[in-house]
Design a protein around this motif. Structure first.
Motif, short mmCIF file in Angstrom:
data_model
loop_
_atom_site.label_atom_id
_atom_site.label_comp_id
_atom_site.label_asym_id
_atom_site.label_seq_id
_atom_site.Cartn_x
_atom_site.Cartn_y
_atom_site.Cartn_z
N GLU A 34 13.51 -1.18 -12.93
CA GLU A 34 14.04 -1.32 -14.29
C GLU A 34 14.94 -0.13 -14.68
N ILE A 35 14.78 0.97 -13.96
CA ILE A 35 15.50 2.20 -14.34
C ILE A 35 16.70 2.38 -13.40
N SER A 36 17.82 2.80 -13.97
CA SER A 36 19.04 2.95 -13.16
C SER A 36 18.83 4.05 -12.11
N ARG A 37 19.53 3.91 -11.00
CA ARG A 37 19.38 4.83 -9.89
C ARG A 37 19.68 6.27 -10.32
N ASP A 38 20.71 6.39 -11.11
CA ASP A 38 21.15 7.68 -11.59
C ASP A 38 20.04 8.40 -12.37
N ILE A 60 15.46 12.26 -12.96
CA ILE A 60 14.06 12.49 -13.37
C ILE A 60 13.21 12.96 -12.18
N GLN A 61 13.41 12.32 -11.04
CA GLN A 61 12.62 12.69 -9.87
C GLN A 61 12.93 14.12 -9.41
N ALA A 62 14.21 14.48 -9.50
CA ALA A 62 14.59 15.84 -9.11
C ALA A 62 13.94 16.86 -10.05
N PHE A 63 13.99 16.54 -11.32
CA PHE A 63 13.42 17.45 -12.31
C PHE A 63 11.91 17.62 -12.09
N ALA A 64 11.25 16.48 -11.86
CA ALA A 64 9.81 16.51 -11.64
C ALA A 64 9.47 17.33 -10.41
N LYS A 65 10.29 17.21 -9.39
CA LYS A 65 10.04 17.95 -8.15
C LYS A 65 10.23 19.45 -8.40
N LEU A 66 11.35 19.73 -9.05
CA LEU A 66 11.68 21.13 -9.34
C LEU A 66 10.53 21.83 -10.06
N TYR A 67 9.95 21.14 -11.04
CA TYR A 67 8.89 21.77 -11.83
C TYR A 67 7.50 21.43 -11.30
N ASN A 68 7.49 20.87 -10.09
CA ASN A 68 6.21 20.63 -9.43
C ASN A 68 5.28 19.74 -10.24
N TYR A 69 5.85 18.66 -10.79
CA TYR A 69 5.04 17.73 -11.56
C TYR A 69 4.05 17.00 -10.66
#
Lengths: 340, 340
Positions: free
Chosen positions: A30-34, A39-48
């Motif tokens: 449902e969410i655009s690739r962009d 979001i995934q990069a941000f989550a990774k960066l902050y170790n979510y």
């Protein structure tokens, strides 16, 4: 230690909704690739990590139970809390209550906050917005992490967990049948939109009773309110235009107001118009005439939910026992708003 | 890390009450020397420190507010929670609710649990048992540790903190005066025992109105209920024996039931008997006749308490600003249970 990052933080930082973050992390189509990549990069960066305290929880019992309910204006939810308190206290647990206020975001925020080491397990009833969105990722994250969850009243088939519900369809069925057997042929139903499971079930019971007795129901006598919130204008307009000889309402507030409108237009209760409402709270008991009610046994529901949850929290075996759904039976409490 | 020990643990281990432990640790003269020594030795052995997480709290904001209320059956407390939620959410805070269930022990247990790093500050209304015992050590410990506390509705002079109350005496005064000015001379007052601050204040207002108008009040027409809990038998017996032309009640549940009993004995409302109740909740609005009510402005009280608490939580200055007590004005909402 770095501050733990939550869905709420990510949503705020990237200026998207919590629901979007939740779906993006599940790689939803449902969410655009962009957006997903961002979001995934941000989550990774902050170790979510979802509820990353949960593992340690297993070893460190808090003896607290978290309860999340949609609101406390309706008497039903307050009685559920009383039941949870009673059972939990008797087993040495404290109860922490949070309100979702019918909001998906608040439900997620409260759940994240409590899952963060404050509680041993959840008892909850879904917010109307969650049922509308059909987004249950936050529940799945919690159960995936091994935090026990018991859903009550407003539940979903999409999450594997213990559940306690009342047979809503049966409650509406029996109320409708009683009125039809007394010769009522123009019953008005004031219910709530189908996205709320209680609305769908109660409407089904109403229709099924008519079918079983071979009596046609009047489609135009069914009012589906947008939410469980009182909106006097809508009910007043509906009842002013409708031709009815009985009213069944999805909650006692609607029912007591329905009686008031009926009386204002010169109708006698119960002779001209009989009225039945779900809930059976203080309003039903002290209304004048007192209201015939479908008791939802909120206290028993709370007690049952707490018993199921504590059993699972304290289960030490390696094999998890299968999830259960307990179905409570509603009871029709006859009072003066119907002919008995 | 060794598990932190709380008052609850000490009480359980030594088989004494939480109140005894609390007093013993304060070296109270009410406790025997023997018991005190035992409790103090145990606390020392296990390194008991009151809320010993509080210091680290100062640096680590949780953005959670803890609310402890005596019950949720009374509409008043649910409206206070709505107000707290509204204000807190708008400032980015979550709200955690715990019930003391009118019990001193549960109040202490909930407070210890929440003070343990889960919240930034407390909003609370005292349990009836706490007001009876007059033991406020658990509150003092929290404030001593620098955790902000706002008391509302049921407060005490013994603890220095921010407070929000309603002018209960004024509410009862104005209701009584209205009825006296309409010629009522035999007003019945159904209130609650004096250990509850709201009971004392409302009774005072009732008596003062009579004195100011030079009309004697009838001592035998005052019923002091043991608690805020409904006990139909007591009210029914009182009203059956009493000679009255009006009723003022300390809450709307008592008032709606009072109307019912009066009607059952053939009295017309409001002509023969006028009725006024505190609260102004759903019962007042949807009763028949609708109930003239003294609105306690629960939502505003909750909003005010949350605003005061957040201001103190977020205060960065070294000089603490002085504690405030905000007094809200009650409003008489005239409906059909009185002559208007």
């Amino acid at each position: 230690m770095k501050r733990k990052i939550t869905l709420k933080h990510i949503a705020k930082e990237l200026e998207v909704s919590i629901s979007t973050v939740s779906k993006a992390l599940k790689n939803s189509e449902e969410i655009s690739r962009d957006t997903k990549e961002k979001i995934q990069a941000f989550a990774k960066l902050y170790n979510y990590r979802p509820n990353n305290i949960a593992v340690s929880l297993k070893n460190k019992r808090t003896k607290n139970i978290g309860v999340i309910i949609p609101d406390i204006v309706h008497h039903f939810f307050t009685t559920v809390i009383s039941g949870v308190e009673k059972e939990a206290n008797s087993k040495g647990y404290n109860v922490i209550v949070c309100l979702s206020d019918e909001s998906f975001d608040k439900e997620v925020i409260n759940m994240e906050m409590l899952a963060n080491g404050s509680i041993d397990g959840f008892i909850m009833s879904l917010s109307s917005e969650t049922q509308q969105k059909k987004d249950y990722n936050h529940l799945k994250e919690v159960t995936d992490q091994g935090i026990p969850l018991v859903l009550f009243d407003r539940v979903t088939q999409s999450v594997d967990c213990d559940k306690v519900i009342i047979d809503d369809q049966l409650g509406a069925y029996e109320a409708t049948k009683k009125l039809l057997n007394q010769g009522k042929r123009k019953i008005a139903l004031i219910t709530v939109d189908d996205y709320l499971s209680v609305g769908t079930e109660r409407t089904k019971g109403f229709i099924r009773a008519h079918k079983d007795l071979g009596i046609p129901y009047l489609e135009k006598n069914i009012l589906k309110m947008p939410t469980m919130e009182m909106e006097e204008g809508i009910i007043r307009e509906f009842l002013t235009k409708a031709d009815y000889d009985a009213i069944i309402c999805v909650n006692e507030i609607f029912a007591v107001f329905g009686m008031k409108v009926a009386k204002e237009t010169g109708k006698k209760i119960p002779q001209d118009v009989s009225v039945i409402g779900f809930t059976d709270g203080l309003l039903s008991k002290y209304a004048n005439p007192s209201l015939t009610a479908i008791a939802q046994h909120g206290e028993l529901m709370g007690e049952t939910a707490a018993r199921m949850l504590i059993k699972r929290i304290e289960d030490e075996s390696d094999d998890e026992f299968p999830f259960q759904t307990k179905i409570l039976q509603p009871t029709l409490i006859e009072r003066d708003s119907t002919i008995n």
